[in-house]
Enzyme design. Structure first.
Site, PDB file in Angstrom:
ATOM      1  N   ARG A 117     -17.220 -34.523   1.233  1.00  0.00           N
ATOM      2  CA  ARG A 117     -15.929 -34.442   2.325  1.00  0.00           C
ATOM      3  C   ARG A 117     -16.411 -36.244   2.510  1.00  0.00           C
ATOM      4  O   ARG A 117     -15.808 -37.105   3.000  1.00  0.00           O
ATOM      5  CB  ARG A 117     -15.951 -34.207   3.074  1.00  0.00           C
ATOM      6  CG  ARG A 117     -15.917 -32.760   3.396  1.00  0.00           C
ATOM      7  CD  ARG A 117     -16.093 -32.078   4.368  1.00  0.00           C
ATOM      8  NE  ARG A 117     -14.897 -31.933   5.423  1.00  0.00           N
ATOM      9  CZ  ARG A 117     -14.564 -31.354   6.212  1.00  0.00           C
ATOM     10  NH1 ARG A 117     -14.945 -29.839   6.248  1.00  0.00           N
ATOM     11  NH2 ARG A 117     -13.973 -31.722   7.610  1.00  0.00           N
TER      12      ARG A 117
ATOM     13  N   LYS B  42     -18.232 -14.470  -0.723  1.00  0.00           N
ATOM     14  CA  LYS B  42     -18.393 -13.649   0.139  1.00  0.00           C
ATOM     15  C   LYS B  42     -19.231 -14.080   1.441  1.00  0.00           C
ATOM     16  O   LYS B  42     -19.702 -15.145   0.791  1.00  0.00           O
ATOM     17  CB  LYS B  42     -19.182 -12.738  -0.054  1.00  0.00           C
ATOM     18  CG  LYS B  42     -19.937 -12.610   0.005  1.00  0.00           C
ATOM     19  CD  LYS B  42     -21.552 -11.381   0.143  1.00  0.00           C
ATOM     20  CE  LYS B  42     -22.070 -11.587   1.482  1.00  0.00           C
ATOM     21  NZ  LYS B  42     -23.448 -12.261   1.733  1.00  0.00           N
TER      22      LYS B  42
ATOM     23  N   LYS C  76     -24.964  -8.506 -11.641  1.00  0.00           N
ATOM     24  CA  LYS C  76     -26.341  -8.636 -12.331  1.00  0.00           C
ATOM     25  C   LYS C  76     -26.047  -7.714 -13.381  1.00  0.00           C
ATOM     26  O   LYS C  76     -25.226  -6.605 -13.354  1.00  0.00           O
ATOM     27  CB  LYS C  76     -27.086  -7.799 -10.991  1.00  0.00           C
ATOM     28  CG  LYS C  76     -27.201  -8.740  -9.827  1.00  0.00           C
ATOM     29  CD  LYS C  76     -28.145  -8.214  -8.872  1.00  0.00           C
ATOM     30  CE  LYS C  76     -28.767  -9.709  -7.502  1.00  0.00           C
ATOM     31  NZ  LYS C  76     -29.445 -10.434  -7.807  1.00  0.00           N
TER      32      LYS C  76
ATOM     33  N   ASP D 109     -23.719  -9.158   5.983  1.00  0.00           N
ATOM     34  CA  ASP D 109     -24.014  -9.786   5.079  1.00  0.00           C
ATOM     35  C   ASP D 109     -25.105  -9.304   4.073  1.00  0.00           C
ATOM     36  O   ASP D 109     -24.290  -9.622   2.695  1.00  0.00           O
ATOM     37  CB  ASP D 109     -24.978 -10.517   5.467  1.00  0.00           C
ATOM     38  CG  ASP D 109     -26.150 -11.381   4.444  1.00  0.00           C
ATOM     39  OD1 ASP D 109     -25.240 -12.604   4.711  1.00  0.00           O
ATOM     40  OD2 ASP D 109     -27.095 -11.301   4.321  1.00  0.00           O
TER      41      ASP D 109
ATOM     42  N   HIS E 261     -23.020  -5.860  -0.984  1.00  0.00           N
ATOM     43  CA  HIS E 261     -23.691  -6.305  -1.842  1.00  0.00           C
ATOM     44  C   HIS E 261     -23.987  -4.054  -2.226  1.00  0.00           C
ATOM     45  O   HIS E 261     -24.174  -3.500  -2.980  1.00  0.00           O
ATOM     46  CB  HIS E 261     -24.793  -6.559  -2.035  1.00  0.00           C
ATOM     47  CG  HIS E 261     -24.208  -7.806  -1.564  1.00  0.00           C
ATOM     48  ND1 HIS E 261     -23.389  -8.609  -2.410  1.00  0.00           N
ATOM     49  CD2 HIS E 261     -24.819  -8.963  -1.119  1.00  0.00           C
ATOM     50  CE1 HIS E 261     -23.467  -9.422  -1.885  1.00  0.00           C
ATOM     51  NE2 HIS E 261     -24.628 -10.218  -1.345  1.00  0.00           N
TER      52      HIS E 261
END
Ligand code: BG6
Length: 493
Positions: free
Chosen positions: A59, A153, A187, A240, A245
């Protein structure tokens, strides 16, 4: 018959087509710490066609040369070699645009002028930009039938906001072009879970309530807020880490065997696990979940401040959470699955620890320890299996538990690629297996939402735990009520 060891062909082998990858949020933490290093690595391996272009959307009006110099400096600071970073710089350009404003996209349209290549947009931005960005990419004419949109995410902050994002994205692009990233799926050991389960018959027969007593999934981190106070404090550990996960690890662990490795076959089975999770709601949240927040303590001998001190004010956010879950299926009925994750814990360690049932009758003095299988995601990724063994000697028969320890680095001796290396090229190749489908994300929120509501209804403020420990004593109490205990991960990393 004797079988030679075999190497199965993986999708990895198909060449990556020439692409344009535009990254919104190109000067942010995710781009600098994960996306650019992954691209540097892939370029240096020769996987990325020379003509491919990476376009950073920014930006600010800063000149391109200065942006490139800044990026190069931040990448070499992370230990990347200048010669490798040069490979990225040769393909990198910057365009000034506001992804939420179609009127500002003219330069980007000019830059992405070649319809003959795969075009991907990575929204490495907060989720409140997903809807306006998707719409403005569409109205600027930048999304064609083969474009891909990559969403980082967290996808929303609850089911309603995730649905709104998914609906808005579905209006501009097909689900088959939408890539929702959960980097844990990239992973190595997480992918190896599929191989461990479905390329070996040994475990499948005992992978159920018949033989398994309980499962623990731990994702413990030693880091604290890491300059992400604004984001983290609004989100907390459940949103989170667990919503994505940890639940993804649970899905791969618990899903039924898909009949092929097709993206949808795998994702169909994962979503079934999420839907079979017994809801934790109302007063049950007080019994089956724990919230924690770290106070000052020490990690690896170094003093570290508490969360409130790092943040500069008091907060009600949880930096730790533990859950007792059950999956209501024939395979898993009656097997508790304990999940826990937290910041500033005693060791960095992500693992799935499976405790098998004890022998039905012991012919030895005392009860032998049950077998345990530990799938170690990081660090020191690998698989450990605990047996009871006889201590050598001709005296009294003595039994001890010992581990069969298969570590990735000793088994393969290769560098473990970072998750984003795999995921970025999977997008370009068009392989969605390791990305979350819309129904998966929504099913995960459907499980998480009632827990958050229960916390707020019952004023479940976080219990304190000292940094460097494995969470508050209430988490220990939760598992001990079932007559079990947490496996303390070894302090490594
Ligand atoms: C991110 C979370 O998704 O995963 C972070 O937002 C967390 O809070 C990180 O630290 C952990 O990832 P990894 O790969 O370091 O285990």
């Amino acid at each position: 018959m004797y079988h030679h060891s075999s190497t199965l062909p993986l999708p990895e082998r198909t060449p990556v087509p020439t692409f344009d990858l535009a990254i919104a949020g190109a000067s942010g933490d995710l781009a600098i710490r994960k996306l650019f290093p992954a691209l540097v690595q892939r370029i240096s391996e020769g996987v990325i066609p020379d003509a491919s272009r990476i376009v950073g959307i920014v930006r600010s009006g800063e000149a391109e040369e200065s942006l490139k110099a800044g990026t190069a400096a931040r990448l070499t600071e992370q230990g990347l070699r200048t010669s490798d970073v040069d490979g990225l710089l040769a393909r990198l350009s910057y365009v000034r645009a506001d992804v939420s404003d179609p009127a500002s996209m003219a330069d980007l349209s000019v830059c992405l002028d070649d319809p003959g290549r795969v075009r991907a947009f990575y929204l490495a931005t907060p989720p409140d930009l997903f809807i306006p960005a998707a719409r403005s990419l569409k109205s600027a004419g930048l999304l064609d039938h083969d474009s891909r949109l990559i969403l980082e995410k967290p996808l929303g902050r609850n089911l309603a906001s995730a649905r709104a994002i998914n609906d808005a994205v579905a209006e501009v692009l097909a689900e088959s072009r939408t890539y929702r990233i959960d980097h844990y799926l990239g992973k190595e050991t997480v992918q190896n879970l599929l191989v461990l389960r479905f390329a070996n018959s040994l475990f499948e027969r005992s992978w159920s309530q018949r033989d398994i007593d309980h499962v623990q999934i731990t994702v413990a981190e030693t880091v604290g807020l890491e300059q992400r106070a604004d984001y983290y404090d609004r989100v907390g550990a459940l949103r989170d880490m667990v919503q994505n996960h940890v639940l993804q690890l649970l899905c791969l662990f618990a899903m039924e065997p898909p009949n092929t490795l097709d993206a949808d076959a795998v994702r169909d089975e994962k979503v079934r696990v999420l839907r079979a999770l017994r809801p934790i709601q109302g007063r049950d949240v007080l019994r089956h979940t724990v919230r924690g927040q770290y106070t000052a303590g020490s990690i690896a001998g170094q003093p570290v401040p508490g969360y409130a001190e790092e943040l500069g004010r008091d907060s009600g956010a949880e930096t730790f959470t533990a859950l007792r879950c059950e999956i209501d299926t024939w395979r898993w009925g009656g097997v508790p699955i304990y999940l826990r994750t937290g910041k500033r814990m005693g060791a960095r360690c992500s693992e799935i620890a499976v405790t098998f049932k004890s022998v039905p009758h012991s012919i030895f003095r005392g009860n032998p320890d049950p077998n345990r299988l530990v799938i170690r995601v990081q660090p020191d990724d690998g698989v450990q299996l605990q047996f009871m063994m006889k201590v050598p000697g001709s005296g009294r028969l003595k039994l001890v538990p010992r581990m069969l320890d298969l570590r990735y680095d000793t088994a393969f001796g290769e560098r473990t690629p970072d998750a984003y290396e795999r995921l970025l090229t999977d997008v370009i190749r068009g392989d969605q297996t390791l990305f979350m489908r819309r129904d998966e994300v929504e099913a995960a929120w459907s499980f998480v939402d009632p827990i958050i509501e229960g916390w707020s209804e019952h004023y479940a403020t976080p219990h304190r735990y000292a940094a460097g420990t494995f969470g508050p004593s209430q988490a220990v109490g939760m598992i001990e009520r079932d007559g079990r205990s947490w496996a303390e991960p070894e302090a490594q990393g």
